[in-house]
Design a protein around this motif. Structure first.
Motif, PDB file in Angstrom:
ATOM      1  N   CYS A 133      36.676 -29.648  28.355  1.00 54.15           N
ATOM      2  CA  CYS A 133      37.667 -30.451  27.635  1.00 54.15           C
ATOM      3  C   CYS A 133      38.684 -31.007  28.632  1.00 54.15           C
ATOM      4  O   CYS A 133      39.341 -30.254  29.347  1.00 54.15           O
ATOM      5  CB  CYS A 133      38.370 -29.627  26.563  1.00 54.15           C
ATOM      6  SG  CYS A 133      39.600 -30.614  25.685  1.00 54.15           S
ATOM      7  N   ASN A 156      40.853 -33.393  27.441  1.00 54.52           N
ATOM      8  CA  ASN A 156      41.867 -34.025  26.611  1.00 54.52           C
ATOM      9  C   ASN A 156      43.235 -33.506  27.045  1.00 54.52           C
ATOM     10  O   ASN A 156      43.340 -32.527  27.776  1.00 54.52           O
ATOM     11  CB  ASN A 156      41.585 -33.726  25.149  1.00 54.52           C
ATOM     12  CG  ASN A 156      41.846 -34.936  24.293  1.00 54.52           C
ATOM     13  OD1 ASN A 156      42.874 -35.013  23.636  1.00 54.52           O
ATOM     14  ND2 ASN A 156      40.931 -35.874  24.292  1.00 54.52           N
ATOM     15  N   LEU A 179      45.961 -31.619  26.407  1.00 56.03           N
ATOM     16  CA  LEU A 179      46.483 -30.272  26.646  1.00 56.03           C
ATOM     17  C   LEU A 179      45.611 -29.511  27.642  1.00 56.03           C
ATOM     18  O   LEU A 179      46.115 -28.901  28.589  1.00 56.03           O
ATOM     19  CB  LEU A 179      46.600 -29.496  25.329  1.00 56.03           C
ATOM     20  CG  LEU A 179      47.261 -28.139  25.483  1.00 56.03           C
ATOM     21  CD1 LEU A 179      48.660 -28.268  26.072  1.00 56.03           C
ATOM     22  CD2 LEU A 179      47.333 -27.419  24.146  1.00 56.03           C
ATOM     23  N   CYS A 180      44.282 -29.549  27.429  1.00 56.86           N
ATOM     24  CA  CYS A 180      43.402 -28.844  28.358  1.00 56.86           C
ATOM     25  C   CYS A 180      43.534 -29.432  29.765  1.00 56.86           C
ATOM     26  O   CYS A 180      43.500 -28.700  30.762  1.00 56.86           O
ATOM     27  CB  CYS A 180      41.953 -28.922  27.892  1.00 56.86           C
ATOM     28  SG  CYS A 180      41.571 -27.797  26.529  1.00 56.86           S
ATOM     29  N   CYS A 186      39.043 -33.309  22.692  1.00 57.72           N
ATOM     30  CA  CYS A 186      39.622 -32.113  22.081  1.00 57.72           C
ATOM     31  C   CYS A 186      38.697 -31.516  21.035  1.00 57.72           C
ATOM     32  O   CYS A 186      38.184 -32.210  20.169  1.00 57.72           O
ATOM     33  CB  CYS A 186      40.952 -32.473  21.440  1.00 57.72           C
ATOM     34  SG  CYS A 186      41.732 -31.078  20.619  1.00 57.72           S
ATOM     35  N   ASN A 187      38.473 -30.218  21.155  1.00 53.75           N
ATOM     36  CA  ASN A 187      37.640 -29.518  20.179  1.00 53.75           C
ATOM     37  C   ASN A 187      38.457 -28.593  19.301  1.00 53.75           C
ATOM     38  O   ASN A 187      37.957 -27.573  18.824  1.00 53.75           O
ATOM     39  CB  ASN A 187      36.521 -28.766  20.892  1.00 53.75           C
ATOM     40  CG  ASN A 187      35.275 -29.621  20.975  1.00 53.75           C
ATOM     41  OD1 ASN A 187      34.380 -29.501  20.159  1.00 53.75           O
ATOM     42  ND2 ASN A 187      35.236 -30.508  21.952  1.00 53.75           N
ATOM     43  N   ALA A 188      39.705 -28.957  19.108  1.00 53.11           N
ATOM     44  CA  ALA A 188      40.586 -28.200  18.212  1.00 53.11           C
ATOM     45  C   ALA A 188      40.681 -26.742  18.637  1.00 53.11           C
ATOM     46  O   ALA A 188      40.752 -25.846  17.809  1.00 53.11           O
ATOM     47  CB  ALA A 188      40.126 -28.316  16.765  1.00 53.11           C
ATOM     48  N   ALA A 189      40.653 -26.521  19.938  1.00 49.69           N
ATOM     49  CA  ALA A 189      40.814 -25.166  20.446  1.00 49.69           C
ATOM     50  C   ALA A 189      41.942 -25.159  21.467  1.00 49.69           C
ATOM     51  O   ALA A 189      41.935 -24.386  22.425  1.00 49.69           O
ATOM     52  CB  ALA A 189      39.518 -24.682  21.084  1.00 49.69           C
ATOM     53  N   CYS A 190      42.915 -26.032  21.248  1.00 49.84           N
ATOM     54  CA  CYS A 190      43.989 -26.214  22.229  1.00 49.84           C
ATOM     55  C   CYS A 190      44.750 -24.914  22.463  1.00 49.84           C
ATOM     56  O   CYS A 190      45.342 -24.716  23.522  1.00 49.84           O
ATOM     57  CB  CYS A 190      44.956 -27.282  21.771  1.00 49.84           C
ATOM     58  SG  CYS A 190      44.180 -28.701  21.016  1.00 49.84           S
TER      59      CYS A 190
HETATM   60  S1  FES Z   1      42.933 -30.443  24.228  1.00 49.16           S
HETATM   61 FE1  FES Z   1      41.257 -29.181  24.742  1.00 49.16          FE
HETATM   62  S2  FES Z   1      40.724 -28.228  22.883  1.00 49.16           S
HETATM   63 FE2  FES Z   1      42.380 -29.513  22.349  1.00 49.16          FE
END
Ligand code: FES
Length: 284
Positions: A94, A96, A98-99, A135-139
């Motif tokens: 990920c 995205n 945050l990751c 993002c896989n909703a695991a932020c």
């Molecule tokens: S930004 Fe990586 S899971 Fe949400």
């Protein structure tokens, strides 16, 4: 100018078709309209060949009475359908927001170098396809790596290297949470809607990890309401607990504006707002 008609894709060999047709009919029977079965059918053909081939698209079109152009439009829209051969393990990093800031970008760069492949490329041994994912909703577990859509939480470049090395060497790999690992083709069959028969799979997918279900517990009133911390100042009205569902929020609470309003009063600029300021009148 007249175009040359495209050659139809070859059909599956008779034995494969004989095996896939009953599965496809079982999937189609779940839906009131057969065309609604297209997404799981694409997973089914992906489970056969590891990616969605022209032959797989032809099969879907024939089973659903669609054109191959319609099937192709859907198959090329969703990133979960592969359009070229994949490795046994689809390793998604990920990247995205945050990751990325928590180390996802560094992990992805490191794995590209370690595996000698670029984005969407497969290692020479056919084991690992590397890709960056959204993002896989695991932020709450960032930075996250997914292997065949199973979660590997709180990764570092070192742990991600170990992970791909273990996968390539055939060593047992356990996701941080969720069901046990299986190959990409096996995953595709589960996504087509067939029972997940891996030992421990049902138990493993019966709930989420602690951080993920904390909000659910709060919403159900099963957990005490949280308090805001004030590292730079004295405690104030914001230290009141958040209201439980159905309770009225104190107006001084900084999050009271987030509560659902029953009227358009939540939006001072709305045409329908009964207390909308007159034109030229500044709202506070
Ligand atoms: S930004 Fe990586 S899971 Fe949400």
């Amino acid at each position: 100018m007249l175009g040359i008609p495209a050659m139809p894709a070859p059909d599956y060999p008779a034995d494969v078709r004989e095996r896939l047709e009953p599965d496809a009919r079982e999937i189609i029977a779940r839906y009131p309209n057969s065309r609604s079965a297209l997404l799981p059918l694409l997973h089914l053909v992906q489970s056969e060949e590891g990616h969605v081939t022209p032959t797989g698209q032809r099969f879907c079109a024939e089973m659903l009475d669609l054109t191959t152009a319609e099937v192709n439009a859907v198959a090329t829209f969703y990133s979960m359908y592969r359009r070229k051969p994949s490795g046994d393990y689809q390793v998604g990093v990920c990247t995205n927001t945050l990751c990325a800031v928590m180390g996802g970008d560094a992990i992805f760069d490191d794995l590209k170098q370690h595996l000698g492949v670029g984005n969407n490329e497969t290692t020479e041994d056919g084991k690992v396809t590397l890709e960056h994912i959204e993002c896989n909703a695991a932020c709450d577990y960032a930075p996250v790596v997914m292997v065949n859509w199973e979660f590997f939480d709180n990764q570092t470049p070192e742990s991600a290297r170990r992970l791909v090395d273990d996968l390539r060497a055939g060593r047992e790999v356990l996701p941080t949470r969720g069901a046990p690992m299986c190959t990409f083709k096996e995953t595709a069959r589960i996504l087509a809607g067939f029972p997940d028969q891996r030992p421990g799979a049902v138990e493993a997918t019966g709930g989420g990890g602690e951080p993920s279900i904390a909000g659910l517990r709060l919403a159900r009133g099963e957990a005490p309401a949280g308090r805001l911390a004030h590292p730079r100042g004295p405690a104030g009205p914001a230290d009141q607990p958040m209201p439980l569902p159905g309770e009225e929020a104190p107006q001084s609470h900084p999050s009271s504006h987030d509560l659902p309003q029953s009227t358009s009063a939540s939006d001072p600029a709305s045409e329908a707002n009964p207390v909308r300021p007159e034109s030229g009148e500044e709202s506070e």
